[in-house]
Design a protein around this motif. Structure first.
Motif, PDB file in Angstrom:
ATOM      1  N   TRP A 181       0.784  -1.309  -0.088  1.00  0.00           N
ATOM      2  CA  TRP A 181       0.025  -0.073   0.011  1.00  0.00           C
ATOM      3  C   TRP A 181       0.975   1.212  -0.122  1.00  0.00           C
ATOM      4  CZ3 TRP A 181      -4.439  -0.143  -1.770  1.00  0.00           C
ATOM      5  CH2 TRP A 181      -5.269  -1.370  -1.666  1.00  0.00           C
ATOM      6  N   ASP A 186      -2.436   3.426  -4.108  1.00  0.00           N
ATOM      7  CA  ASP A 186      -3.763   4.021  -3.813  1.00  0.00           C
ATOM      8  C   ASP A 186      -4.073   4.754  -4.951  1.00  0.00           C
ATOM      9  OD1 ASP A 186      -4.016   3.658  -1.129  1.00  0.00           O
ATOM     10  OD2 ASP A 186      -2.720   5.116  -0.484  1.00  0.00           O
ATOM     11  N   THR A 189      -5.934   2.193  -7.338  1.00  0.00           N
ATOM     12  CA  THR A 189      -6.980   1.755  -6.764  1.00  0.00           C
ATOM     13  C   THR A 189      -8.089   2.688  -6.501  1.00  0.00           C
ATOM     14  OG1 THR A 189      -6.286   1.874  -4.594  1.00  0.00           O
ATOM     15  CG2 THR A 189      -5.997  -0.470  -5.882  1.00  0.00           C
ATOM     16  N   ARG A 193      -9.350   0.936  -0.370  1.00  0.00           N
ATOM     17  CA  ARG A 193      -8.583  -0.076   0.212  1.00  0.00           C
ATOM     18  C   ARG A 193      -9.806  -1.162   0.518  1.00  0.00           C
ATOM     19  NH1 ARG A 193      -3.485   0.875   3.960  1.00  0.00           N
ATOM     20  NH2 ARG A 193      -2.478   2.549   2.967  1.00  0.00           N
ATOM     21  N   GLY A 197      -8.661  -4.182  -1.371  1.00  0.00           N
ATOM     22  CA  GLY A 197      -7.701  -4.921  -0.546  1.00  0.00           C
ATOM     23  C   GLY A 197      -7.992  -6.591  -0.618  1.00  0.00           C
ATOM     24  N   GLU A 211       2.711  -3.632   4.061  1.00  0.00           N
ATOM     25  CA  GLU A 211       2.552  -2.162   4.434  1.00  0.00           C
ATOM     26  C   GLU A 211       3.892  -1.804   4.131  1.00  0.00           C
ATOM     27  OE1 GLU A 211      -0.032  -0.388   5.011  1.00  0.00           O
ATOM     28  OE2 GLU A 211      -1.460  -1.971   5.272  1.00  0.00           O
TER      29      GLU A 211
END
Length: 262
Positions: A181, A186, A189, A193, A197, A211
């Motif tokens: 991420w 970001d 997408t 999330r 996700g 992360e």
């Protein structure tokens, strides 16, 4: 020293080194974000501070200027993390300019920055270099000739650098993240999330996206005393992305069989 330090994995790596007590030289071409990261690392909780250097690693003069700024800090340079990258992804429609941008940053820039910093590390008696590669450098993905080729090249570059620099006490390794991420993800997408996700996480054994801090932890390990016999290798930090293949494991389901009715 951390390139691409203004955001994403680079920013998280800079924070990790600062938390460990290092003065961090931050290199990035995004001036506003670079300034914000430098301000974060100059806050009270990070005693060693940071030196921001605005520059583009695809330009030799900028790499030399960054190395000069690091030398001016007056502390031995023990680590270089090459995070800066372009995520430009094109297939057969890639233009000559697309290839110049991709190779210029992801491969040439990494090599130029390393060459600029090696004399400082040699003077310090050795150190560690970590190149941020990607799972994309190991596998085929659709319409990603430019990106995957550069990340594959980084894996080869890492091995060659490790071989040549070992005599100077410099270890060189790479890290291959899975999907993480970052601001780039970001953007891809739409910042959603919750929706993306589970979809993206399904490509990993751990069924989630990583992360930036998880990649930074691996980088810190490779630069630390626990990895003194590790060089010329790639460490996948990918939640099992490369290991999984195309078949998922689900309770009660085997390949070629359907789950029994209840």
């Amino acid at each position: 020293m951390v390139t691409g330090a203004a955001s994403g994995i680079g920013r998280a790596t800079a924070h990790a080194f600062a938390a460990a007590g290092a003065h961090v030289v931050l290199v990035d071409r995004d001036a506003p974000a670079l300034r914000r990261t430098a301000e974060e690392l100059s806050a009270g909780e990070f005693a060693a501070g940071a030196t921001p250097v605005h520059g583009d690693i695809s330009r030799p003069t900028d790499c030399l200027a960054a190395a000069e700024a690091a030398g001016a800090v007056g502390l031995p340079v023990r680590a270089l993390v090459n995070c800066a990258a372009t995520f430009l992804s094109r297939g057969e429609d890639a233009t000559a300019e697309d290839w110049d941008v991709s190779l210029g940053t992801n491969v040439k820039g990494t090599a130029l920055m390393t060459s600029a910093v090696v004399p400082l590390m040699r003077g310090a008696g050795g150190g560690s270099i970590v190149n941020i590669a990607s799972v994309s450098g190991h596998i085929a993905q659709p319409v990603q000739w430019t990106y995957n080729a550069t990340k594959g090249a980084l894996l080869a570059l890492t091995r060659c650098q490790a071989l040549d620099l070992a005599e100077h006490g410099i270890r060189v390794n790479s890290v291959s993240p899975g999907l993480v991420w970052t601001p780039e993800l970001d953007r891809m997408t739409g910042g959603d999330r919750a929706a993306w996700g589970p979809v993206l996480g399904d490509h990993h054994i751990l069924r989630r996206v990583g992360e930036p801090e998880e990649i930074a932890a691996a980088v810190l390990f490779l630069c630390g005393p626990g990895a003194t016999f590790v060089t010329g290798t790639d460490l996948p930090v990918d939640g099992g992305y490369l290991a999984m293949g195309h078949i998922r494991s689900e309770p009660g389901v085997l390949p070629g069989r359907r789950k029994s009715a209840t």
